[in-house]
Scaffold this active site. Structure first.
Site, PDB file in Angstrom:
ATOM      1  N   GLY A 150       0.250 -34.856 -72.341  1.00  0.00           N
ATOM      2  CA  GLY A 150       1.198 -35.713 -73.059  1.00  0.00           C
ATOM      3  C   GLY A 150       1.520 -35.301 -74.484  1.00  0.00           C
ATOM      4  O   GLY A 150       2.241 -36.019 -75.169  1.00  0.00           O
ATOM      5  N   THR A 191      -4.654 -52.751 -60.686  1.00  0.00           N
ATOM      6  CA  THR A 191      -4.287 -54.168 -60.600  1.00  0.00           C
ATOM      7  C   THR A 191      -2.869 -54.247 -60.043  1.00  0.00           C
ATOM      8  O   THR A 191      -1.894 -53.994 -60.745  1.00  0.00           O
ATOM      9  CB  THR A 191      -4.343 -54.825 -62.000  1.00  0.00           C
ATOM     10  OG1 THR A 191      -5.591 -54.488 -62.600  1.00  0.00           O
ATOM     11  CG2 THR A 191      -4.174 -56.323 -61.933  1.00  0.00           C
ATOM     12  N   LYS A 193       3.885 -53.154 -76.908  1.00  0.00           N
ATOM     13  CA  LYS A 193       5.280 -52.684 -76.801  1.00  0.00           C
ATOM     14  C   LYS A 193       6.232 -53.749 -76.259  1.00  0.00           C
ATOM     15  O   LYS A 193       7.415 -53.743 -76.564  1.00  0.00           O
ATOM     16  CB  LYS A 193       5.346 -51.420 -75.931  1.00  0.00           C
ATOM     17  CG  LYS A 193       4.713 -50.220 -76.630  1.00  0.00           C
ATOM     18  CD  LYS A 193       4.806 -48.947 -75.824  1.00  0.00           C
ATOM     19  CE  LYS A 193       4.094 -47.832 -76.576  1.00  0.00           C
ATOM     20  NZ  LYS A 193       4.400 -46.503 -76.060  1.00  0.00           N
TER      21      LYS A 193
HETATM   22  P1  ATR Z   1      -1.992 -51.692 -71.063  1.00  0.00           P
HETATM   23  O1  ATR Z   1      -2.310 -51.890 -69.599  1.00  0.00           O
HETATM   24  O2  ATR Z   1      -2.668 -52.707 -71.955  1.00  0.00           O
HETATM   25  O3  ATR Z   1      -0.541 -51.504 -71.374  1.00  0.00           O
HETATM   26  P2  ATR Z   1      -2.433 -48.875 -71.105  1.00  0.00           P
HETATM   27  O4  ATR Z   1      -3.478 -48.063 -71.810  1.00  0.00           O
HETATM   28  O5  ATR Z   1      -1.014 -48.553 -71.312  1.00  0.00           O
HETATM   29  O6  ATR Z   1      -2.749 -50.378 -71.497  1.00  0.00           O
HETATM   30  O7  ATR Z   1      -2.698 -48.874 -69.545  1.00  0.00           O
HETATM   31  C1  ATR Z   1      -3.912 -48.648 -68.999  1.00  0.00           C
HETATM   32  C2  ATR Z   1      -3.664 -48.251 -67.550  1.00  0.00           C
HETATM   33  O8  ATR Z   1      -4.831 -47.571 -67.092  1.00  0.00           O
HETATM   34  C3  ATR Z   1      -3.467 -49.439 -66.631  1.00  0.00           C
HETATM   35  O9  ATR Z   1      -2.585 -49.063 -65.600  1.00  0.00           O
HETATM   36  C4  ATR Z   1      -4.885 -49.668 -66.105  1.00  0.00           C
HETATM   37  O10 ATR Z   1      -4.968 -50.323 -64.873  1.00  0.00           O
HETATM   38  P3  ATR Z   1      -5.093 -51.917 -64.805  1.00  0.00           P
HETATM   39  O11 ATR Z   1      -3.708 -52.452 -64.941  1.00  0.00           O
HETATM   40  O12 ATR Z   1      -5.692 -52.189 -63.463  1.00  0.00           O
HETATM   41  O13 ATR Z   1      -5.999 -52.332 -65.930  1.00  0.00           O
HETATM   42  C5  ATR Z   1      -5.351 -48.253 -65.941  1.00  0.00           C
HETATM   43  N1  ATR Z   1      -6.805 -48.127 -65.931  1.00  0.00           N
HETATM   44  C6  ATR Z   1      -7.658 -48.279 -66.964  1.00  0.00           C
HETATM   45  N2  ATR Z   1      -8.933 -48.073 -66.568  1.00  0.00           N
HETATM   46  C7  ATR Z   1      -8.892 -47.811 -65.235  1.00  0.00           C
HETATM   47  C8  ATR Z   1      -9.886 -47.503 -64.241  1.00  0.00           C
HETATM   48  N3  ATR Z   1     -11.185 -47.446 -64.538  1.00  0.00           N
HETATM   49  N4  ATR Z   1      -9.462 -47.278 -62.975  1.00  0.00           N
HETATM   50  C9  ATR Z   1      -8.160 -47.337 -62.663  1.00  0.00           C
HETATM   51  N5  ATR Z   1      -7.162 -47.613 -63.548  1.00  0.00           N
HETATM   52  C10 ATR Z   1      -7.525 -47.847 -64.814  1.00  0.00           C
END
Ligand code: ATR
Length: 265
Positions: free
Chosen positions: A232, A151, A65
């Protein structure tokens, strides 16, 4: 025949083709809508195809995006302010980036008859759709917005767009009225957050950006007596409705028949 695509990675789970083709059929349009898994280095070529008229419009989903923006000619005000584009049109050979997630989120909240003004919001996650949700909350005059992401750096990046955002450590829980799961936790049935967000008391709105059918840790907490739970699906349908309108100048209908069609596997 007009051609539309949703692009992302992963893309298998996307219900956009099912929804857009349903409306295309309902309105007897000469169009087709597909999905394509792409890599970041293919975005330029796709945009060239759009400019050359080989495609008529795109939907963009995670993780592109923001990455798509350098390939576009013009951004709508909403797309510019959130640095997030989910819909592209071609006008006189120029690629225009729009953001319909903002309206999608707002319409889903309005449908609940929920008054966001002055309410404290706690957002979990910092992924692709989060800037649109924050922007929409601010437009509805929410109170303080807290955000926590596994993160932390990604959460801090959002402060560049929204300087009054309150960033918390992952696992830290503030007092809130609304909690929004914008992580991908819950996409798999056994996903666990690893902390207890139910201590906040009753009378909370639990809003899950995911629209999967599972019972999750998050949906169970939201469905407890006294709380409210929304997934959602309506946000998804409303953002798609806006995109359909941008491309075809028609407001397609959202009704129970459509919802049960989408829920059928
Ligand atoms: P993107 O980060 O590529 O835009 P997204 O699907 O929109 O993809 O976002 C995934 C979200 O889920 C992120 O906030 C991610 O956290 P990180 O930034 O630390 O990766 C979160 N997420 C995914 N798996 C997770 C887990 N096992 N525990 C905590 N947060 C998780």
């Amino acid at each position: 025949m007009k051609k539309f695509l949703v692009i992302g990675n992963p893309i298998e789970h996307s219900l956009s083709p099912k929804l857009q083709n349903y409306w295309i059929k309902t309105h007897s349009l000469e169009a087709i809508y597909g999905k394509l898994k792409v890599e970041a280095n293919e975005l330029g070529e796709l945009c060239s195809n759009l400019k050359e008229g080989k495609l008529d419009g795109l939907n963009i989903t995670v993780p592109f995006k923001k990455l798509i923006i350098p390939h576009l000619d013009v951004l709508s005000g909403d797309a510019l302010r959130t640095q997030s584009v989910n819909t592209i049109t071609v006008e006189k050979g120029n690629l225009i980036g729009h953001n319909t997630d903002i309206d999608g989120f707002e319409l889903s909240i309005k449908k609940l008859n929920y008054d966001v003004s002055g309410k404290s919001v706690f957002i979990l996650g910092a992924g692709g759709v989060v800037p649109s949700i924050i922007y929409s909350l601010k437009r509805m005059k929410s109170g303080r917005i807290f955000l926590s992401n596994r993160t932390k750096e990604k959460a801090k990046d959002l402060k560049k767009l929204f300087d009054d955002l309150n960033i918390l450590d992952w696992g830290q829980i503030p007092a809130f009225d609304i909690i929004i799961n914008a992580t991908s936790l819950g996409l798999n049935q056994n996903d666990k957050f690893g902390f207890d967000f139910t201590k906040a008391g009753n009378d909370k709105l639990f809003y899950d950006v995911i629209y999967n059918p599972y019972e999750t840790e998050f949906s169970i907490a939201g469905n407890k007596p006294g709380n409210n739970f929304e997934n959602g699906l309506h946000m998804f349908m409303f953002q798609a409705q806006k995109a359909f309108n941008i491309w075809h100048n028609i407001d397609p209908k959202i009704d129970e028949k459509l919802i049960s069609f989408l829920k059928k596997i």
